[in-house]
Design an enzyme around this catalytic site. Structure first.
Site, PDB file in Angstrom:
ATOM      1  N   ASN A 108     -44.186 -40.773 -19.418  1.00 33.66           N
ATOM      2  CA  ASN A 108     -43.457 -40.745 -18.152  1.00 33.66           C
ATOM      3  C   ASN A 108     -42.940 -39.338 -17.843  1.00 33.66           C
ATOM      4  O   ASN A 108     -42.586 -38.596 -18.752  1.00 33.66           O
ATOM      5  CB  ASN A 108     -42.286 -41.722 -18.188  1.00 33.66           C
ATOM      6  CG  ASN A 108     -42.745 -43.157 -18.372  1.00 33.66           C
ATOM      7  OD1 ASN A 108     -43.895 -43.492 -18.107  1.00 33.66           O
ATOM      8  ND2 ASN A 108     -41.858 -44.010 -18.843  1.00 33.66           N
ATOM      9  N   HIS A 125     -46.457 -35.586 -20.868  1.00 33.12           N
ATOM     10  CA  HIS A 125     -46.914 -35.237 -19.518  1.00 33.12           C
ATOM     11  C   HIS A 125     -45.908 -34.369 -18.766  1.00 33.12           C
ATOM     12  O   HIS A 125     -46.133 -34.026 -17.606  1.00 33.12           O
ATOM     13  CB  HIS A 125     -47.203 -36.495 -18.688  1.00 33.12           C
ATOM     14  CG  HIS A 125     -48.416 -37.243 -19.143  1.00 33.12           C
ATOM     15  ND1 HIS A 125     -48.711 -38.525 -18.720  1.00 33.12           N
ATOM     16  CD2 HIS A 125     -49.424 -36.882 -19.977  1.00 33.12           C
ATOM     17  CE1 HIS A 125     -49.837 -38.916 -19.287  1.00 33.12           C
ATOM     18  NE2 HIS A 125     -50.286 -37.942 -20.053  1.00 33.12           N
ATOM     19  N   CYS A 157     -39.940 -13.313  -8.429  1.00 34.57           N
ATOM     20  CA  CYS A 157     -41.172 -12.559  -8.177  1.00 34.57           C
ATOM     21  C   CYS A 157     -41.941 -13.023  -6.952  1.00 34.57           C
ATOM     22  O   CYS A 157     -42.907 -12.385  -6.544  1.00 34.57           O
ATOM     23  CB  CYS A 157     -42.087 -12.609  -9.406  1.00 34.57           C
ATOM     24  SG  CYS A 157     -42.830 -14.227  -9.706  1.00 34.57           S
ATOM     25  N   GLY A 195     -44.245 -50.937 -22.639  1.00 34.70           N
ATOM     26  CA  GLY A 195     -44.480 -50.761 -21.210  1.00 34.70           C
ATOM     27  C   GLY A 195     -45.579 -49.789 -20.841  1.00 34.70           C
ATOM     28  O   GLY A 195     -45.520 -49.180 -19.777  1.00 34.70           O
ATOM     29  N   ASN A 221     -44.737 -55.819 -23.765  1.00 32.90           N
ATOM     30  CA  ASN A 221     -45.412 -55.731 -22.474  1.00 32.90           C
ATOM     31  C   ASN A 221     -45.652 -57.153 -21.957  1.00 32.90           C
ATOM     32  O   ASN A 221     -46.179 -57.981 -22.694  1.00 32.90           O
ATOM     33  CB  ASN A 221     -46.754 -54.998 -22.620  1.00 32.90           C
ATOM     34  CG  ASN A 221     -47.253 -54.427 -21.314  1.00 32.90           C
ATOM     35  OD1 ASN A 221     -47.231 -55.110 -20.295  1.00 32.90           O
ATOM     36  ND2 ASN A 221     -47.697 -53.182 -21.328  1.00 32.90           N
TER      37      ASN A 221
END
Length: 257
Positions: A108, A125, A157, A195, A221
């Site tokens: 996530n 990620h 910059c 999950g 799940n």
């Protein structure tokens, strides 16, 4: 869920090290839409000009037309704005103090594990709230994108700024991959999958590795996934309900002294 819960409690009572692998399902109960990668809010859809969302949110598109990628990044962040971590995130953070070694590996990008208090987090990620310059070492954390321009530039910059997340076509961050591999090499007494639809090989690998080492594995799940047939125990409920049940039973498994 009671017989399965009892088995998980038994595994927890014997574990000194635990890994929690989490996916979109743990944040769904915070109101975050479940999604595949960073672009799944558009899964099965296309961008306004007919370009597949995987292309609009790709590294190559960002390099050549960053304003197009930023448009969709803004849309994603806006859809999630105002959401906060839930009880499942809080419980995983509290569990760090219950074991000699406890880590969270998450795909996530919402940053909820850290804001809930977890310290041992590998957000493979990235985090959509972390911004960095594409040229210099400028970086900042933002609560949301409400005050960002359509295509932000670096105050130092002038180069384009981007969120520190993995876009389509991009490689995983080497430092995070190295940390993940280091911890997996040490092994865990117990591995949870919570999950996640388990689509990425580096998300399924910790569970499969534990199974090969004959270490117990648990899937939390409501639906079945590619891992369901390999885990020792399945809790077919949402992340919050499962975590609350385990936390309520901690007197049966928590190590003393």
């Amino acid at each position: 869920m009671e017989p399965e819960l009892a088995r998980v409690i038994g595994h927890l009572s014997r574990a000194r090290s635990v890994l929690f692998v989490t996916g979109a399902g743990i944040s769904a109960e915070s109101g975050i839409p479940t999604y595949r990668g960073i672009g799944g809010l558009y899964e099965g859809k296309t961008a306004e000009d007919g370009v597949p969302i995987e292309v609009a949110l790709s590294g190559s598109m960002f390099r050549h037309q960053p304003e197009r990628t930023w448009k969709h990044l803004h849309d994603i962040e806006r859809a999630c704005r105002g959401a906060v971590f839930n009880r499942a995130h809080e419980i995983l953070a509290q569990l760090e103090g219950c074991f000699e070694r406890c880590w969270v590996l998450t795909q996530n990008v919402d940053g909820f594990h850290r804001t809930a208090g977890s310290k041992n987090v590998i957000d493979i990620h990235g985090d959509i709230h972390e911004l960095r310059c594409t040229r210099c070492d400028f970086a900042e954390r933002v609560a949301d994108y409400a005050h960002l321009p359509p295509c932000p530039s670096c105050p130092r910059c002038g180069a384009v700024v981007r969120p520190d997340v993995v876009l389509f076509e991009e490689l995983l961050p080497p430092t995070k991959v190295a940390l993940m591999e280091q911890e997996l090499m040490r092994g865990f007494d117990l591995v949870f999958s919570i999950g996640t639809s388990s689509l990425f090989p580096y998300i399924t690998a910790p569970v499969l590795q534990a199974a090969r080492r004959q270490r117990p594995t648990v899937e939390i799940n409501p639906g079945r996934t590619s891992l369901s047939e390999y885990v020792d125990v399945r809790l077919e409920v949402g992340a919050v309900a499962a975590c609350e049940a385990l936390w309520a039973a901690r007197g049966q498994w928590e190590r003393r002294g």
